[in-house]
Design an enzyme around this catalytic site. Sequence first.
Site, short mmCIF file in Angstrom:
data_model
loop_
_atom_site.label_atom_id
_atom_site.label_comp_id
_atom_site.label_asym_id
_atom_site.label_seq_id
_atom_site.Cartn_x
_atom_site.Cartn_y
_atom_site.Cartn_z
CB ALA A 128 -0.93 -0.01 1.21
CD GLU A 131 -0.94 8.59 1.25
OE1 GLU A 131 -1.14 9.83 1.16
OE2 GLU A 131 -0.20 8.06 2.08
N GLY A 135 -1.00 9.28 -6.37
CA GLY A 135 -0.90 8.02 -7.12
C GLY A 135 0.41 8.02 -7.87
CD GLN A 276 -4.80 -5.48 -48.10
OE1 GLN A 276 -5.47 -4.47 -48.35
NE2 GLN A 276 -3.72 -5.77 -48.76
CD GLU A 360 2.96 -3.50 -10.30
OE1 GLU A 360 4.14 -3.59 -10.69
OE2 GLU A 360 2.35 -4.43 -9.76
C1 LIG Z 1 -7.12 -2.11 -9.92
C2 LIG Z 1 -5.99 -1.32 -9.34
C3 LIG Z 1 -5.09 -1.96 -8.51
C4 LIG Z 1 -4.05 -1.23 -7.91
N1 LIG Z 1 -3.22 -1.85 -7.00
C5 LIG Z 1 -2.38 -1.09 -6.24
C6 LIG Z 1 -1.67 -1.67 -5.13
O1 LIG Z 1 -1.75 -2.87 -4.87
N2 LIG Z 1 -0.91 -0.85 -4.37
C7 LIG Z 1 -0.79 0.48 -4.60
O2 LIG Z 1 -0.07 1.15 -3.84
N3 LIG Z 1 -1.44 1.06 -5.66
C8 LIG Z 1 -2.24 0.31 -6.46
N4 LIG Z 1 -2.94 0.89 -7.50
C9 LIG Z 1 -2.79 2.33 -7.75
C10 LIG Z 1 -2.14 2.66 -9.08
O3 LIG Z 1 -0.78 2.36 -9.06
C11 LIG Z 1 -2.45 4.13 -9.38
O4 LIG Z 1 -3.84 4.20 -9.70
C12 LIG Z 1 -1.62 4.69 -10.51
O5 LIG Z 1 -0.28 4.80 -10.13
C13 LIG Z 1 -2.12 6.06 -10.98
O6 LIG Z 1 -2.33 6.92 -9.91
P1 LIG Z 1 -3.73 7.74 -9.80
O7 LIG Z 1 -4.83 6.76 -9.96
O8 LIG Z 1 -3.70 8.53 -8.56
O9 LIG Z 1 -3.72 8.68 -11.04
P2 LIG Z 1 -3.03 10.13 -11.11
O10 LIG Z 1 -1.63 10.02 -10.65
O11 LIG Z 1 -3.91 11.14 -10.47
O12 LIG Z 1 -3.03 10.36 -12.69
C14 LIG Z 1 -4.18 10.84 -13.40
C15 LIG Z 1 -3.75 11.00 -14.86
O13 LIG Z 1 -2.71 11.99 -14.95
C16 LIG Z 1 -1.54 11.42 -15.53
N5 LIG Z 1 -0.36 12.00 -14.88
C17 LIG Z 1 -0.09 12.07 -13.56
N6 LIG Z 1 1.09 12.64 -13.36
C18 LIG Z 1 1.60 12.95 -14.58
C19 LIG Z 1 2.81 13.54 -15.03
N7 LIG Z 1 3.76 13.95 -14.19
N8 LIG Z 1 2.98 13.67 -16.37
C20 LIG Z 1 2.04 13.25 -17.23
N9 LIG Z 1 0.87 12.66 -16.87
C21 LIG Z 1 0.67 12.53 -15.54
C22 LIG Z 1 -1.65 9.91 -15.29
O14 LIG Z 1 -0.89 9.18 -16.22
C23 LIG Z 1 -3.16 9.71 -15.46
O15 LIG Z 1 -3.47 9.64 -16.81
C24 LIG Z 1 -3.92 0.15 -8.17
C25 LIG Z 1 -4.82 0.79 -9.08
C26 LIG Z 1 -5.83 0.07 -9.63
C27 LIG Z 1 -6.79 0.79 -10.55
#
Ligand SMILES: Cc1cc2nc3c(=O)[nH]c(=O)nc-3n(C[C@H](O)[C@H](O)[C@H](O)COP(=O)(O)OP(=O)(O)OC[C@H]3O[C@@H](n4cnc5c(N)ncnc54)[C@H](O)[C@@H]3O)c2cc1C
Length: 386
Positions: A128, A131, A135, A276, A360
């Site tokens: 985990a 948050e 993310g 095709q 990830e």
């Molecule tokens: C089914 C599922 C399982 C998961 N399992 C785990 C787990 O076991 N443990 C854990 O810790 N997390 C887990 N996650 C979390 C996951 O790693 C995050 O959702 C992911 O890293 C994206 O973070 P966010 O959702 O906050 O999106 P955000 O970071 O808010 O991003 C929103 C959008 O903005 C883009 N963005 C953000 N920053 C930038 C930047 N600097 N430049 C360009 N684009 C950007 C992103 O690519 C995305 O398109 C899981 C998520 C899901 C959906």
Amino acid sequence: MVDFSLSDEERQIRDTVRSFIGKEVMPLEDEVLRNERAGRPGLAPDVIKELQRKAKKAGFWGINTPEEYGGLNAGAVMSAILAIETGRTFVPFTFGGSADNILYAGTEEQKQRYLIPTIEGERRSCFAITEPGAGSDARNITTRAVKDASGDWIINGEKTFITNGNEADFVMVFAVVPDAGVTCFLVDRDMGWKSEPIPTMGEWGPASLVFDDVRVPHDNVLGEVGKGFELAMQWIRNGRFMIPARAIGAAERLLQMAIDYAGLRKSMGHLIGEYQAIQWQIADSQVEIEATKWLTLYAAWRVQNGLDARHASSIAKLNGAEMANKVVDRVLQIHGGMGYTKELPIERWYRELRLLRIYEGTDEIQRRTIARNLLKGHVRLGGIGE
Ligand SMILES: Cc1cc2nc3c(=O)[nH]c(=O)nc-3n(C[C@H](O)[C@H](O)[C@H](O)COP(=O)(O)OP(=O)(O)OC[C@H]3O[C@@H](n4cnc5c(N)ncnc54)[C@H](O)[C@@H]3O)c2cc1C
């Protein structure tokens, strides 16, 4: 010399796993679809246990686990090859006998309490870091751990999207220790954190976790105080190539479905495979799958040889996530209306594979990593091999 061959032993392991998946796991696909569509978990716990018993008997236990812990210690390349095989089915099955790589950083006591029971399948972990407010921006987590007068740590904060968060009985949670930095704690569920499942478009939902004054003994710090971010990156880095590996298996299975259908379905007096428009979709899919295969095996090879695998893993993960989504979309298209129905498993795969572009490290974050490495000169173009 570049050598693409497998040793006799590696080929034998791959073939035995392929046959195990074909004989023992794929026949459960209809049952999984029925269960999921009725709102139940894909496989009942006793069915999973029985499969794992058979896998253990066949010698597939802890594929990447060191031999001293009873595993096969097959290495990263073989793990990737076997993930391709298991990826050929959507049945939610893993061989078992493995633990998160960072648990090996534990003290002897932590290994006894967390690592070994996880390898033996008696305990279930979750990881985990994400948050609600952090993310992609994982360095900005706000969950806090503060030491009180007794020497225990008090953790407060919320985690979200945690895979297995509702099933795990302990969590590797990352929290900020003021003046020291991100630290990893091993926290049993009965220490007081709460979880709530999050429904998603996929079949296995993650969970949100709440830490409200959760008291954790100092002995439960994993690694060093303030060194948690490196552990988190190690967890992600050393396993990232497994995502495109599973995607290759899924994409090859899906592409075979499209090839079979193209040889059966007639339209306007011809098999659709004679057009095709369909042939090119099939050809493009195979080209993209092959590209992911070699990128993934290269990233795994770097991990196996203790080389810096970050850049190669980002390339493989980005390529694999995009490839799988393009392939499943084409395969659905080739099946026409049938592809869109729940009679076939394509729509299920379509929903599941969408996740690969998000977790990830999103596609955008992989591109950012790749571009920054090039722009800052950490990686130079033109290299081949090491
Ligand atoms: C089914 C599922 C399982 C998961 N399992 C785990 C787990 O076991 N443990 C854990 O810790 N997390 C887990 N996650 C979390 C996951 O790693 C995050 O959702 C992911 O890293 C994206 O973070 P966010 O959702 O906050 O999106 P955000 O970071 O808010 O991003 C929103 C959008 O903005 C883009 N963005 C953000 N920053 C930038 C930047 N600097 N430049 C360009 N684009 C950007 C992103 O690519 C995305 O398109 C899981 C998520 C899901 C959906």
